[in-house]
Write a protein that holds these residues in place. Structure first.
Motif, PDB file in Angstrom:
ATOM      1  N   ASP A  60       0.888  -1.160   0.000  1.00  0.00           N
ATOM      2  CA  ASP A  60       0.000   0.000   0.000  1.00  0.00           C
ATOM      3  C   ASP A  60       0.928   1.212   0.000  1.00  0.00           C
ATOM      4  OD1 ASP A  60      -1.980   1.888   0.255  1.00  0.00           O
ATOM      5  OD2 ASP A  60      -2.744   1.138   2.166  1.00  0.00           O
ATOM      6  N   ALA A  61       0.953   1.948  -1.106  1.00  0.00           N
ATOM      7  CA  ALA A  61       1.912   3.050  -1.243  1.00  0.00           C
ATOM      8  C   ALA A  61       1.219   4.316  -1.724  1.00  0.00           C
ATOM      9  CB  ALA A  61       3.012   2.657  -2.227  1.00  0.00           C
ATOM     10  N   ASP A  62       1.676   5.431  -1.179  1.00  0.00           N
ATOM     11  CA  ASP A  62       1.284   6.737  -1.702  1.00  0.00           C
ATOM     12  C   ASP A  62       2.518   7.630  -1.647  1.00  0.00           C
ATOM     13  OD1 ASP A  62       1.498   7.790   0.946  1.00  0.00           O
ATOM     14  OD2 ASP A  62      -0.649   7.550   1.295  1.00  0.00           O
ATOM     15  N   GLN A  63       2.365   8.907  -1.901  1.00  0.00           N
ATOM     16  CA  GLN A  63       3.526   9.798  -1.979  1.00  0.00           C
ATOM     17  C   GLN A  63       4.231   9.982  -0.636  1.00  0.00           C
ATOM     18  OE1 GLN A  63       0.415  10.619  -2.677  1.00  0.00           O
ATOM     19  NE2 GLN A  63      -0.164  12.399  -1.470  1.00  0.00           N
ATOM     20  N   LYS A  64       3.599   9.616   0.475  1.00  0.00           N
ATOM     21  CA  LYS A  64       4.209   9.806   1.790  1.00  0.00           C
ATOM     22  C   LYS A  64       4.642   8.515   2.469  1.00  0.00           C
ATOM     23  CE  LYS A  64       2.043  14.129   3.035  1.00  0.00           C
ATOM     24  NZ  LYS A  64       3.006  14.951   3.714  1.00  0.00           N
ATOM     25  N   ARG A  65       4.033   7.381   2.099  1.00  0.00           N
ATOM     26  CA  ARG A  65       4.274   6.145   2.859  1.00  0.00           C
ATOM     27  C   ARG A  65       4.222   4.926   1.933  1.00  0.00           C
ATOM     28  NH1 ARG A  65       1.112   2.428   6.224  1.00  0.00           N
ATOM     29  NH2 ARG A  65       2.368   1.926   8.058  1.00  0.00           N
ATOM     30  N   VAL A 114      11.722  -9.783  16.012  1.00  0.00           N
ATOM     31  CA  VAL A 114      12.621  -8.641  15.870  1.00  0.00           C
ATOM     32  C   VAL A 114      11.800  -7.394  15.585  1.00  0.00           C
ATOM     33  CG1 VAL A 114      14.598  -9.974  15.054  1.00  0.00           C
ATOM     34  CG2 VAL A 114      13.008  -9.033  13.411  1.00  0.00           C
ATOM     35  N   LYS A 115      12.335  -6.261  16.017  1.00  0.00           N
ATOM     36  CA  LYS A 115      11.704  -4.972  15.741  1.00  0.00           C
ATOM     37  C   LYS A 115      12.816  -3.960  15.517  1.00  0.00           C
ATOM     38  CE  LYS A 115       8.296  -1.729  17.474  1.00  0.00           C
ATOM     39  NZ  LYS A 115       7.306  -1.450  18.510  1.00  0.00           N
ATOM     40  N   VAL A 116      12.735  -3.236  14.404  1.00  0.00           N
ATOM     41  CA  VAL A 116      13.711  -2.206  14.089  1.00  0.00           C
ATOM     42  C   VAL A 116      12.940  -0.971  13.641  1.00  0.00           C
ATOM     43  CG1 VAL A 116      15.697  -1.574  12.666  1.00  0.00           C
ATOM     44  CG2 VAL A 116      15.351  -3.966  13.289  1.00  0.00           C
ATOM     45  N   GLU A 117      13.335   0.181  14.148  1.00  0.00           N
ATOM     46  CA  GLU A 117      12.719   1.429  13.696  1.00  0.00           C
ATOM     47  C   GLU A 117      13.767   2.528  13.739  1.00  0.00           C
ATOM     48  OE1 GLU A 117      10.474   2.625  17.822  1.00  0.00           O
ATOM     49  OE2 GLU A 117       9.366   1.523  16.313  1.00  0.00           O
ATOM     50  N   GLY A 118      13.520   3.546  12.955  1.00  0.00           N
ATOM     51  CA  GLY A 118      14.485   4.619  12.969  1.00  0.00           C
ATOM     52  C   GLY A 118      14.244   5.679  11.935  1.00  0.00           C
ATOM     53  N   ALA A 159       6.567  -4.067   7.240  1.00  0.00           N
ATOM     54  CA  ALA A 159       7.585  -3.016   7.148  1.00  0.00           C
ATOM     55  C   ALA A 159       6.957  -1.793   6.501  1.00  0.00           C
ATOM     56  CB  ALA A 159       8.782  -3.493   6.329  1.00  0.00           C
ATOM     57  N   ALA A 160       7.450  -0.621   6.857  1.00  0.00           N
ATOM     58  CA  ALA A 160       6.951   0.616   6.251  1.00  0.00           C
ATOM     59  C   ALA A 160       8.023   1.691   6.320  1.00  0.00           C
ATOM     60  CB  ALA A 160       5.689   1.105   6.968  1.00  0.00           C
ATOM     61  N   ILE A 161       7.939   2.602   5.379  1.00  0.00           N
ATOM     62  CA  ILE A 161       8.792   3.782   5.390  1.00  0.00           C
ATOM     63  C   ILE A 161       7.899   4.988   5.108  1.00  0.00           C
ATOM     64  CG2 ILE A 161       9.475   3.523   2.960  1.00  0.00           C
ATOM     65  CD1 ILE A 161      12.263   4.681   3.912  1.00  0.00           C
ATOM     66  N   GLU A 162       8.114   6.057   5.884  1.00  0.00           N
ATOM     67  CA  GLU A 162       7.326   7.276   5.740  1.00  0.00           C
ATOM     68  C   GLU A 162       8.242   8.437   5.375  1.00  0.00           C
ATOM     69  OE1 GLU A 162       4.722   7.996   9.069  1.00  0.00           O
ATOM     70  OE2 GLU A 162       4.471   5.842   9.362  1.00  0.00           O
ATOM     71  N   ASP A 163       7.819   9.241   4.438  1.00  0.00           N
ATOM     72  CA  ASP A 163       8.555  10.422   3.994  1.00  0.00           C
ATOM     73  C   ASP A 163      10.003  10.104   3.607  1.00  0.00           C
ATOM     74  OD1 ASP A 163       6.328  12.101   4.393  1.00  0.00           O
ATOM     75  OD2 ASP A 163       6.808  12.250   6.536  1.00  0.00           O
ATOM     76  N   LEU A 164      10.225   8.889   3.106  1.00  0.00           N
ATOM     77  CA  LEU A 164      11.564   8.428   2.722  1.00  0.00           C
ATOM     78  C   LEU A 164      12.579   8.654   3.837  1.00  0.00           C
ATOM     79  CD1 LEU A 164      11.700   9.504  -1.015  1.00  0.00           C
ATOM     80  CD2 LEU A 164      11.227   7.240  -0.067  1.00  0.00           C
ATOM     81  N   SER A 165      12.113   8.561   5.081  1.00  0.00           N
ATOM     82  CA  SER A 165      12.982   8.804   6.219  1.00  0.00           C
ATOM     83  C   SER A 165      12.696   7.841   7.360  1.00  0.00           C
ATOM     84  CB  SER A 165      12.817  10.244   6.694  1.00  0.00           C
ATOM     85  OG  SER A 165      13.572  10.472   7.857  1.00  0.00           O
ATOM     86  N   ARG A 166      11.546   7.964   7.990  1.00  0.00           N
ATOM     87  CA  ARG A 166      11.214   7.134   9.145  1.00  0.00           C
ATOM     88  C   ARG A 166      10.757   5.754   8.678  1.00  0.00           C
ATOM     89  NH1 ARG A 166       8.708  11.670   9.574  1.00  0.00           N
ATOM     90  NH2 ARG A 166       6.653  10.748   9.416  1.00  0.00           N
ATOM     91  N   PHE A 167      11.302   4.722   9.320  1.00  0.00           N
ATOM     92  CA  PHE A 167      10.941   3.372   8.929  1.00  0.00           C
ATOM     93  C   PHE A 167      10.693   2.511  10.161  1.00  0.00           C
ATOM     94  CE2 PHE A 167      15.410   3.023   9.777  1.00  0.00           C
ATOM     95  CZ  PHE A 167      15.564   1.757  10.315  1.00  0.00           C
TER      96      PHE A 167
END
Length: 175
Positions: free
Chosen positions: A78-83, A143-147, A102-110
């Motif tokens: 599920d993708a849009d311009q922000k996520r 496992v859990k990774v975020e950043g 897994a997800a990435i938001e604003d090409l920064s927070r994941f």
């Protein structure tokens, strides 16, 4: 569609990673096939939304002189311009599997959240150290990774895991 919302464009794609790599300046001689199927919609003057499924098969890439191959991935997307979100993600690599989201938001927070299963210690040791460990076992667990990818170095990354090692059969002395 009488709701006033466009129905969207149905997409079915089969992409050869090796042929696309030069277009995006990707090094590492990647190979493999990615299938992406779903619906793409415009959601405003600069917005879009894609929902569907992605499947990558027989992917291989070289990184720091090491060839990683036999990589497979399947997930809802599920993708849009922000996520960009991958739900029900299943990644098979290095003889084991990761299952989760897994997800990435604003090409920064994941964030990545899921379970590792059946990663053989000797396979990992041969891959990253060039030799077996001398004992056998299989790693599994959550496992859990975020950043934040924009934070300097690894300062913006937090990880946690509760891994267990189940003893395996005695390794071959000639391995």
């Amino acid at each position: 569609d009488r709701s006033g919302t466009p129905a969207g464009l149905q997409l079915r794609s089969r992409l050869d990673i090796g042929q696309l790599a030069p277009l995006f300046n990707v090094a590492g001689q990647p190979v493999g096939i990615v299938n992406a199927n779903g619906t793409a919609k415009l959601t405003g003057p600069s917005g879009y939304r894609f929902t569907g499924n992605v499947k990558a098969e027989n992917v291989a890439i070289t990184e720091s002189g090491q060839r990683f191959s036999n990589i497979h991935l399947a997930s809802a997307i599920d993708a849009d311009q922000k996520r960009i979100a991958l739900e029900g993600l299943r990644l098979e690599a290095l003889g084991g599997e990761f299952a989760g989201n897994a997800a990435i938001e604003d090409l920064s927070r994941f964030h990545v959240d899921g379970k590792l299963r059946n990663f053989d210690l000797n396979t990992l040791a041969r891959t990253f150290m060039g030799k077996p460990l001398g004992y056998s076992g299989v790693i599994s667990g959550p496992v859990k990774v975020e950043g934040d990818l924009k934070a300097p170095g690894v300062t913006g990354i937090q990880a946690s895991a509760q891994l267990s090692i189940v003893p395996g059969r005695a390794p071959d002395r000639d391995s």
